[in-house]
Scaffold this active site. Structure first.
Site, PDB file in Angstrom:
ATOM      1  N   ASN A  59     -10.142  20.991 -14.294  1.00 19.70           N
ATOM      2  CA  ASN A  59     -10.508  20.417 -15.588  1.00 19.70           C
ATOM      3  C   ASN A  59      -9.222  20.206 -16.380  1.00 19.70           C
ATOM      4  OD1 ASN A  59     -11.572  19.694 -18.059  1.00 19.70           O
ATOM      5  ND2 ASN A  59     -12.249  21.749 -18.593  1.00 19.70           N
TER       6      ASN A  59
ATOM      7  N   LYS B 141      -8.782  18.804 -19.166  1.00 18.73           N
ATOM      8  CA  LYS B 141      -8.965  18.795 -20.621  1.00 18.73           C
ATOM      9  C   LYS B 141      -8.237  17.582 -21.211  1.00 18.73           C
ATOM     10  CE  LYS B 141      -9.800  23.734 -20.566  1.00 18.73           C
ATOM     11  NZ  LYS B 141      -9.687  25.022 -21.278  1.00 18.73           N
TER      12      LYS B 141
ATOM     13  N   HIS C 173     -19.259  22.635 -21.552  1.00 14.25           N
ATOM     14  CA  HIS C 173     -18.056  23.464 -21.614  1.00 14.25           C
ATOM     15  C   HIS C 173     -17.985  24.152 -22.978  1.00 14.25           C
ATOM     16  CE1 HIS C 173     -13.812  24.607 -21.720  1.00 14.25           C
ATOM     17  NE2 HIS C 173     -13.829  24.503 -20.408  1.00 14.25           N
TER      18      HIS C 173
ATOM     19  N   GLU D 282     -15.707  24.605 -25.035  1.00 14.42           N
ATOM     20  CA  GLU D 282     -15.003  23.862 -26.075  1.00 14.42           C
ATOM     21  C   GLU D 282     -15.895  22.778 -26.676  1.00 14.42           C
ATOM     22  OE1 GLU D 282     -10.808  24.798 -23.833  1.00 14.42           O
ATOM     23  OE2 GLU D 282     -11.658  22.777 -23.717  1.00 14.42           O
TER      24      GLU D 282
ATOM     25  N   GLU E  23     -18.116  30.706 -17.334  1.00 10.25           N
ATOM     26  CA  GLU E  23     -16.822  30.749 -18.010  1.00 10.25           C
ATOM     27  C   GLU E  23     -16.936  31.637 -19.246  1.00 10.25           C
ATOM     28  OE1 GLU E  23     -15.715  26.894 -19.574  1.00 10.25           O
ATOM     29  OE2 GLU E  23     -17.522  26.912 -20.792  1.00 10.25           O
TER      30      GLU E  23
ATOM     31  N   GLY F 254      -8.291  30.140 -21.439  1.00 14.15           N
ATOM     32  CA  GLY F 254      -7.028  29.813 -22.081  1.00 14.15           C
ATOM     33  C   GLY F 254      -6.320  30.995 -22.704  1.00 14.15           C
TER      34      GLY F 254
ATOM     35  N   SER G 172      -9.037  31.297 -16.886  1.00 14.17           N
ATOM     36  CA  SER G 172      -7.655  31.737 -16.620  1.00 14.17           C
ATOM     37  C   SER G 172      -7.441  32.135 -15.161  1.00 14.17           C
ATOM     38  CB  SER G 172      -7.275  32.891 -17.554  1.00 14.17           C
ATOM     39  OG  SER G 172      -7.327  32.484 -18.910  1.00 14.17           O
TER      40      SER G 172
END
Length: 261
Positions: free
Chosen positions: A9, A11, A93, A95, A165, A171, A209
């Site tokens: 991904n 991003k 996701h 985010e 996730e 991150g 991560s």
């Protein structure tokens, strides 16, 4: 037996020159035993499609509209993604959920829109640190999964890829422990088993991560089928290292399976 799947991904990263270098490195070096995909930003779908022509790396997108077509300025439909050769699209996701207001109902509608044109939704689910600390991990995941199941229908659950996730590990450089991950993956597998006879066919990924050095133990877990990779997918050596860890985990699975015959 489920093959391992490693999905990058990107991003909101990349440019034409860096993409060419990265995809050129991946196109001939991903192990044959591993399924691999990259989910790139919308503007680079055409470039990625061209660079990956003939390669074993599959193309994906990072989001999709719930709408099929019409006056929805700025949206990108599932049919458009399919037109560019996408196989996968990420939905839900963390985010998107936290920054752009994608609630679980919207995530379900996006997954359904993707399925209607033959795309495979990679459904992301996960809990925050506060939710984990208060012992609500399974309740949070159940709510996210139930909302999507209510929209796509139980018969379509086997068409999903599910990515766990944990929000607190994305991150941050802080990966969840193998025991924590397996506990959640087992819960998700059990949730699927209660709703679809195809539960054993659904690939469940871990994202958070993941690095080459942590990938092996994570991919070797009983209910782990690979990973959804963020930052490390932008560095060819790291992403290929993660794919190699998936290959080794796959070979170990094959040996164990054959030993049980």
């Amino acid at each position: 037996m489920r093959r391992k799947l490693v999905v990058g991904n990107w991003k909101m990263n990349g440019d034409l020159a860096r993409n060419r270098e990265l995809l050129g490195a991946l196109s001939t070096r991903v192990p044959d035993e591993v399924d691999c995909a990259v989910c790139v930003p919308f503007p680079y779908l055409a470039q990625a499609r061209e660079l990956l022509s003939g390669a074993s790396v599959t193309l994906g997108a990072q989001d999709v509209s719930e709408f099929a077509e019409g006056a929805y300025t700025g949206e990108v439909s599932a049919a458009m993604l399919a037109d560019f050769g996408c196989r996968y699209t990420i939905v839900g996701h963390s985010e998107r959920r936290s920054m752009f207001g994608d609630d679980s109902a919207l995530v379900g509608r996006k997954a359904l829109a993707a399925m209607r044109v033959g795309l495979v939704p990679i459904l992301c689910v996960g809990e925050s640190l506060e939710e984990r600390s208060s012992g609500r991990t399974e309740a949070v995941l159940r709510g996210q999964l139930d909302a999507v199941a209510g929209i796509v229908g139980a018969s379509s659950l086997s068409k999903l890829v599910i990515a766990y996730e944990p929000v607190w590990a994305i991150g941050t450089g802080q990966a969840a422990s193998a025991a924590q991950v397996q506990s959640v993956l087992s819960f998700v597998r059990g949730w699927l088993a209660d709703r679809t006879p195809g539960a054993d066919d659904v690939r469940i990924l871990y994202g958070g991560s993941v690095k080459p050095e942590s990938a092996g133990p994570l991919f070797g877990l009983p209910d782990s089928d690979g990973g959804l990779i963020g930052a490390a997918s932008l560095i060819a050596a790291q992403f290929l290292g993660i794919c190699e860890a998936a290959r080794i985990a796959w070979q170990d699975n094959v040996r164990q399976f054959e030993g049980l015959k």
